[in-house]
Design an enzyme around this catalytic site. Structure first.
Site: not given
Ligand code: GLP
Length: 243
Positions: A67, A136, A138, A143
């Site tokens: 992404d 949440d 995702h 989402e």
């Molecule tokens: C972002 C990314 C996700 C990731 C998520 C969790 O929103 N788009 O790919 O898994 O954050 O991030 P973290 O590993 O910092 O908790």
């Protein structure tokens, strides 16, 4: 679903890096689906160490990132393009032409999403997809919603996601409100999916995603249906699950 419980973040990072290394050793020209966020930083650090020791060769590897924020320049330190270069690509011998990240500079969402799906298709899909999870549920930026979205698409980020990601920006106002994300199809069609999750704040969503029903309101739950899904979590992330 295979579950690997680790003592801490270090062990989790090593295990994920070992799986990715095994993939590269088995198929040097493999396609890796890579993720951003705080969680994979340790995994990337372990991969860099392996590369520096001479144990890994990225020269034939293709990466296809999950992404990117919409409307962000590559040089912006908060872009996922920048993140991947800072945390992995600049430190290993991956070829720049084999690096793929959705282009946040292209504001034409339809065009960019269609282009990205063609990139994935032209590479014959993903061999190993690395994932983190949002609070949440995702994955990438898929989402919660009324249905799983299969194609690469443009999403309006949830308030909780904006809130969680503001730590990377100077202020909440600077967090982009939209992003391009790979859809559920490309993730589910990856031959192997590895999710890494750590910390107490993820315990509830881990329980909901992998020990509850498969629902588009909890996007990660669909991974329960993947034939080769490995969930690596530390003790805190599994603290809501009974042994
Ligand atoms: C972002 C990314 C996700 C990731 C998520 C969790 O929103 N788009 O790919 O898994 O954050 O991030 P973290 O590993 O910092 O908790």
């Amino acid at each position: 679903m295979r579950i690997i419980k680790t003592k801490n973040y270090e062990e989790l990072s090593r295990k994920a890096a070992d799986l990715i290394s095994a993939q590269i050793l088995m198929k040097p020209n493999c396609v890796l689906g890579l993720a951003t966020g705080g969680t994979p930083v340790g995994t990337y650090r372990c991969l860099i160490e392996k590369y520096k020791r001479g144990d890994l060769d990225f020269s034939a590897v293709t990466s296809i990132n999950l992404d990117e924020y919409r409307g962000i320049e590559r040089e912006n330190p908060q872009s996922y393009w920048y993140f991947m270069h800072e945390n992995l690509f600049n430190h290993v011998n991956i070829s720049p032409e084999r690096v793929n990240v959705p282009d946040g500079r292209n504001l034409n969402a339809q065009e960019e999403c269609a282009r990205y799906d063609r990139v994935i298709e032209n590479h014959g899909g993903i061999d190993l997809q690395l994932l983190g999870i949002g609070l949440d549920g995702h994955i990438g930026f898929n989402e919660p919603g009324p249905a799983f979205v299969l194609e690469t698409h443009c999403v309006d980020l949830e308030e909780s996601t904006i809130e969680a990601n503001k730590r990377f920006f100077e202020s909440r106002d600077q967090v982009p409100r939209q992003a391009y994300t790979m859809g559920i199809r490309a993730i589910m069609q990856a031959k192997k999916v590895v999710m890494i999750v750590n910390g107490k704040n993820k315990a509830e969503i881990v329980k909901k995603s992998f020990f509850g029903p498969v629902l588009p309101e909890v996007p990660a739950s669909i991974l329960q249906l993947h034939p080769d899904f490995i969930l690596i979590g530390d003790e805190e992330a599994f603290s809501e699950i009974e042994d």
